[in-house]
Design an enzyme around this catalytic site. Structure first.
Site, mmCIF file in Angstrom:
data_model
loop_
_atom_site.group_PDB
_atom_site.id
_atom_site.type_symbol
_atom_site.label_atom_id
_atom_site.label_comp_id
_atom_site.label_asym_id
_atom_site.label_seq_id
_atom_site.Cartn_x
_atom_site.Cartn_y
_atom_site.Cartn_z
ATOM 1 N N GLY A 153 3.616 -12.364 8.855
ATOM 2 C CA GLY A 153 2.227 -12.498 8.434
ATOM 3 C C GLY A 153 1.921 -11.734 7.155
ATOM 4 O O GLY A 153 2.720 -11.695 6.220
ATOM 5 N N VAL A 154 0.764 -11.103 7.142
ATOM 6 C CA VAL A 154 0.309 -10.423 5.936
ATOM 7 C C VAL A 154 1.230 -9.234 5.608
ATOM 8 O O VAL A 154 1.440 -8.902 4.433
ATOM 9 C CB VAL A 154 -1.179 -10.030 6.071
ATOM 10 C CG1 VAL A 154 -1.404 -8.916 7.067
ATOM 11 C CG2 VAL A 154 -1.767 -9.675 4.720
ATOM 12 N N ASP A 155 1.771 -8.607 6.622
ATOM 13 C CA ASP A 155 2.694 -7.473 6.444
ATOM 14 C C ASP A 155 3.921 -7.908 5.628
ATOM 15 O O ASP A 155 4.301 -7.252 4.638
ATOM 16 C CB ASP A 155 3.107 -6.990 7.844
ATOM 17 C CG ASP A 155 3.804 -5.649 7.853
ATOM 18 O OD1 ASP A 155 3.799 -4.953 6.826
ATOM 19 O OD2 ASP A 155 4.345 -5.290 8.918
#
Ligand code: ADP
Length: 168
Positions: free
Chosen positions: A33-35
């Site tokens: 995801g955003v990580d």
């Protein structure tokens, strides 16, 4: 100071703000995801600094440099995994927003962007999460002095519509 709160649809890795918040996991060593997007965009030096931090508890936040991001700082916070809503999820999610803003304030970040923490892989229902996010940010801003703008960075038009309706 009156802080501006707004929601946009964007890839958070491209935002020219002082600090972007990362929805990390407790290892702080990168994930999906955003990580994953933040680690890819920031470059390999980010994980080197993260290794020195010794992880992060759910509801807590830690700060690093932004490396190759336009943002000067990355604030890594660990949202709760949704387990039905009766396991303290709302308090833990609110704590992510609050601790992140306290760190931003301490480091002199005037502009801060948040992704929709916990609402991807961690499964927190977006309507509820958006309400917690906006309430927690408004409450925390009562205690900050330097933050002039908070951006809720949504990744879909559906999420953006929900944040805009909660913001009113
Ligand atoms: P969590 O594990 O906390 O649920 P995720 O990264 O799976 O974290 O999802 C959090 C939110 O971040 C979701 O709304 C997802 O769509 C969004 N997201 C994923 N990639 C990006 C990006 N590059 N910029 C902004 N938001 C993103």
């Amino acid at each position: 100071m009156k802080t501006r709160l707004h929601a946009i649809r964007a890839d958070i890795t491209g935002l020219s703000v002082d600090a972007v918040v990362n929805a990390a996991n407790s290892s702080l060593l990168g994930g999906g995801g955003v990580d994953g997007a933040i680690h890819r965009a920031a470059g390999p030096e980010l994980v080197h600094e993260c290794r020195l931090l010794g992880g992060c508890k759910t509801g807590d936040a830690k700060i690093t440099k932004g490396y190759r991001l336009p943002a000067r700082f990355i604030i890594h916070t660990v949202g709760p995994v949704w387990r039905g809503g009766v396991n303290g999820e709302a308090d833990l999610l609110a704590s992510c927003y609050r601790k992140s803003l306290m760190l931003a304030n301490e480091y002199g970040a005037r502009t801060v962007a948040f992704p929709s923490i916990s609402t991807g892989i961690y499964g927190y229902p977006i309507e509820r999460a958006a309400q917690v996010a906006v309430d927690a940010v408004r409450a925390a801003l009562e205690e900050t002095s330097v933050i002039a703008e908070v951006t809720f960075c949504c990744f879909s038009d559906e999420d953006l519509a929900i944040y805009r309706s909660v913001l009113g």
